[in-house]
Design a protein around this motif. Structure first.
Motif, PDB file in Angstrom:
ATOM      1  N   ALA A 147       3.255  32.040  15.064  1.00  0.00           N
ATOM      2  CA  ALA A 147       3.728  33.155  14.238  1.00  0.00           C
ATOM      3  C   ALA A 147       2.830  33.364  13.018  1.00  0.00           C
ATOM      4  O   ALA A 147       2.524  34.508  12.652  1.00  0.00           O
ATOM      5  CB  ALA A 147       5.167  32.907  13.800  1.00  0.00           C
ATOM      6  N   ALA A 148       2.386  32.280  12.401  1.00  0.00           N
ATOM      7  CA  ALA A 148       1.504  32.396  11.234  1.00  0.00           C
ATOM      8  C   ALA A 148       0.176  33.030  11.629  1.00  0.00           C
ATOM      9  O   ALA A 148      -0.356  33.876  10.907  1.00  0.00           O
ATOM     10  CB  ALA A 148       1.274  31.028  10.598  1.00  0.00           C
ATOM     11  N   ILE A 149      -0.345  32.647  12.773  1.00  0.00           N
ATOM     12  CA  ILE A 149      -1.610  33.223  13.239  1.00  0.00           C
ATOM     13  C   ILE A 149      -1.431  34.691  13.584  1.00  0.00           C
ATOM     14  O   ILE A 149      -2.261  35.534  13.221  1.00  0.00           O
ATOM     15  CB  ILE A 149      -2.150  32.427  14.441  1.00  0.00           C
ATOM     16  CG1 ILE A 149      -2.512  31.007  13.997  1.00  0.00           C
ATOM     17  CG2 ILE A 149      -3.363  33.130  15.055  1.00  0.00           C
ATOM     18  CD1 ILE A 149      -2.873  30.079  15.126  1.00  0.00           C
ATOM     19  N   LYS A 150      -0.339  35.021  14.252  1.00  0.00           N
ATOM     20  CA  LYS A 150      -0.072  36.426  14.588  1.00  0.00           C
ATOM     21  C   LYS A 150       0.097  37.272  13.332  1.00  0.00           C
ATOM     22  O   LYS A 150      -0.405  38.392  13.264  1.00  0.00           O
ATOM     23  CB  LYS A 150       1.174  36.530  15.468  1.00  0.00           C
ATOM     24  CG  LYS A 150       0.947  36.039  16.874  1.00  0.00           C
ATOM     25  CD  LYS A 150       2.236  36.104  17.684  1.00  0.00           C
ATOM     26  CE  LYS A 150       2.034  35.489  19.048  1.00  0.00           C
ATOM     27  NZ  LYS A 150       3.267  35.466  19.843  1.00  0.00           N
ATOM     28  N   ASP A 151       0.796  36.744  12.339  1.00  0.00           N
ATOM     29  CA  ASP A 151       0.963  37.464  11.077  1.00  0.00           C
ATOM     30  C   ASP A 151      -0.385  37.705  10.404  1.00  0.00           C
ATOM     31  O   ASP A 151      -0.642  38.790   9.876  1.00  0.00           O
ATOM     32  CB  ASP A 151       1.888  36.703  10.123  1.00  0.00           C
ATOM     33  CG  ASP A 151       3.332  36.719  10.559  1.00  0.00           C
ATOM     34  OD1 ASP A 151       3.696  37.557  11.419  1.00  0.00           O
ATOM     35  OD2 ASP A 151       4.104  35.884  10.051  1.00  0.00           O
ATOM     36  N   PHE A 152      -1.254  36.701  10.425  1.00  0.00           N
ATOM     37  CA  PHE A 152      -2.589  36.846   9.843  1.00  0.00           C
ATOM     38  C   PHE A 152      -3.380  37.925  10.572  1.00  0.00           C
ATOM     39  O   PHE A 152      -4.007  38.783   9.936  1.00  0.00           O
ATOM     40  CB  PHE A 152      -3.334  35.517   9.891  1.00  0.00           C
ATOM     41  CG  PHE A 152      -4.809  35.647   9.618  1.00  0.00           C
ATOM     42  CD1 PHE A 152      -5.261  35.953   8.342  1.00  0.00           C
ATOM     43  CD2 PHE A 152      -5.730  35.478  10.640  1.00  0.00           C
ATOM     44  CE1 PHE A 152      -6.625  36.081   8.081  1.00  0.00           C
ATOM     45  CE2 PHE A 152      -7.089  35.605  10.388  1.00  0.00           C
ATOM     46  CZ  PHE A 152      -7.529  35.914   9.113  1.00  0.00           C
ATOM     47  N   ILE A 153      -3.356  37.905  11.879  1.00  0.00           N
ATOM     48  CA  ILE A 153      -4.100  38.904  12.664  1.00  0.00           C
ATOM     49  C   ILE A 153      -3.555  40.297  12.370  1.00  0.00           C
ATOM     50  O   ILE A 153      -4.321  41.249  12.177  1.00  0.00           O
ATOM     51  CB  ILE A 153      -4.041  38.572  14.162  1.00  0.00           C
ATOM     52  CG1 ILE A 153      -4.823  37.287  14.434  1.00  0.00           C
ATOM     53  CG2 ILE A 153      -4.588  39.721  14.996  1.00  0.00           C
ATOM     54  CD1 ILE A 153      -4.649  36.722  15.826  1.00  0.00           C
ATOM     55  N   TYR A 154      -2.251  40.435  12.330  1.00  0.00           N
ATOM     56  CA  TYR A 154      -1.637  41.729  12.030  1.00  0.00           C
ATOM     57  C   TYR A 154      -2.037  42.190  10.638  1.00  0.00           C
ATOM     58  O   TYR A 154      -2.427  43.345  10.439  1.00  0.00           O
ATOM     59  CB  TYR A 154      -0.113  41.622  12.144  1.00  0.00           C
ATOM     60  CG  TYR A 154       0.598  42.899  11.807  1.00  0.00           C
ATOM     61  CD1 TYR A 154       0.593  43.976  12.691  1.00  0.00           C
ATOM     62  CD2 TYR A 154       1.274  43.043  10.602  1.00  0.00           C
ATOM     63  CE1 TYR A 154       1.234  45.158  12.377  1.00  0.00           C
ATOM     64  CE2 TYR A 154       1.914  44.235  10.283  1.00  0.00           C
ATOM     65  CZ  TYR A 154       1.888  45.283  11.177  1.00  0.00           C
ATOM     66  OH  TYR A 154       2.521  46.450  10.849  1.00  0.00           O
ATOM     67  N   HIS A 155      -1.964  41.300   9.668  1.00  0.00           N
ATOM     68  CA  HIS A 155      -2.325  41.632   8.279  1.00  0.00           C
ATOM     69  C   HIS A 155      -3.801  42.050   8.192  1.00  0.00           C
ATOM     70  O   HIS A 155      -4.141  43.009   7.508  1.00  0.00           O
ATOM     71  CB  HIS A 155      -2.064  40.408   7.378  1.00  0.00           C
ATOM     72  CG  HIS A 155      -2.524  40.567   5.980  1.00  0.00           C
ATOM     73  ND1 HIS A 155      -1.819  41.290   5.048  1.00  0.00           N
ATOM     74  CD2 HIS A 155      -3.637  40.116   5.346  1.00  0.00           C
ATOM     75  CE1 HIS A 155      -2.482  41.271   3.902  1.00  0.00           C
ATOM     76  NE2 HIS A 155      -3.577  40.559   4.070  1.00  0.00           N
ATOM     77  N   THR A 156      -4.657  41.338   8.894  1.00  0.00           N
ATOM     78  CA  THR A 156      -6.086  41.620   8.861  1.00  0.00           C
ATOM     79  C   THR A 156      -6.393  42.952   9.541  1.00  0.00           C
ATOM     80  O   THR A 156      -7.231  43.734   9.064  1.00  0.00           O
ATOM     81  CB  THR A 156      -6.883  40.497   9.563  1.00  0.00           C
ATOM     82  OG1 THR A 156      -6.561  39.249   8.917  1.00  0.00           O
ATOM     83  CG2 THR A 156      -8.365  40.733   9.495  1.00  0.00           C
ATOM     84  N   ASN A 182      -7.125  31.415   3.143  1.00  0.00           N
ATOM     85  CA  ASN A 182      -6.718  32.173   1.954  1.00  0.00           C
ATOM     86  C   ASN A 182      -5.422  32.936   2.190  1.00  0.00           C
ATOM     87  O   ASN A 182      -4.579  33.035   1.295  1.00  0.00           O
ATOM     88  CB  ASN A 182      -7.828  33.124   1.519  1.00  0.00           C
ATOM     89  CG  ASN A 182      -9.009  32.400   0.926  1.00  0.00           C
ATOM     90  OD1 ASN A 182      -8.876  31.304   0.386  1.00  0.00           O
ATOM     91  ND2 ASN A 182     -10.185  32.991   1.047  1.00  0.00           N
ATOM     92  N   TYR A 183      -5.258  33.477   3.395  1.00  0.00           N
ATOM     93  CA  TYR A 183      -4.014  34.169   3.742  1.00  0.00           C
ATOM     94  C   TYR A 183      -2.834  33.198   3.679  1.00  0.00           C
ATOM     95  O   TYR A 183      -1.784  33.522   3.114  1.00  0.00           O
ATOM     96  CB  TYR A 183      -4.123  34.779   5.140  1.00  0.00           C
ATOM     97  CG  TYR A 183      -2.824  35.353   5.641  1.00  0.00           C
ATOM     98  CD1 TYR A 183      -2.411  36.617   5.267  1.00  0.00           C
ATOM     99  CD2 TYR A 183      -1.990  34.621   6.484  1.00  0.00           C
ATOM    100  CE1 TYR A 183      -1.217  37.140   5.721  1.00  0.00           C
ATOM    101  CE2 TYR A 183      -0.799  35.134   6.935  1.00  0.00           C
ATOM    102  CZ  TYR A 183      -0.412  36.395   6.552  1.00  0.00           C
ATOM    103  OH  TYR A 183       0.788  36.903   6.976  1.00  0.00           O
TER     104      TYR A 183
END
Length: 66
Positions: free
Chosen positions: A54-63, A37-38
Motif C-alpha cells: 500500500a505504501a508503494i502504491k501510494d507513492f506511485i500514485y502520488h508521483t 523522502n515520500y
C-alpha cells in the motif's frame, strides 16, 4: 536493515552484478531517494524489508499526479 544500507547494497548490485552505467544507477537511486523522502514526509515508518504494498502504491500514485 536501514534505508542507507539498502541503497548501498542495491547500488553495488546494479554496478557489479548488473553492470549498469553510472547514469542508470544514479537514476535508480534517485527514484529510491524520492520514495524515502515520500515515506518521511508522510510519517510512514518502515524498513526496506517491511514496506507495505500500500505504501508503494501510494507513492506511485502520488508521483504520477505530479
Amino acid at each position: 536493515m536501514t534505508w542507507n544500507q539498502a541503497l548501498n547494497d542495491y547500488k553495488n548490485y546494479l554496478k557489479i552484478e548488473r553492470g549498469l552505467a553510472k547514469n542508470t544507477i544514479d537514476n535508480y537511486l534517485l527514484d529510491l531517494s524520492k520514495l524515502i523522502n515520500y515515506l518521511i514526509s508522510h510519517d510512514i515508518e518502515c524498513s526496506p524489508i517491511s514496506i507495505s504494498d500500500a505504501a508503494i502504491k501510494d507513492f506511485i500514485y502520488h508521483t504520477a499526479k505530479q
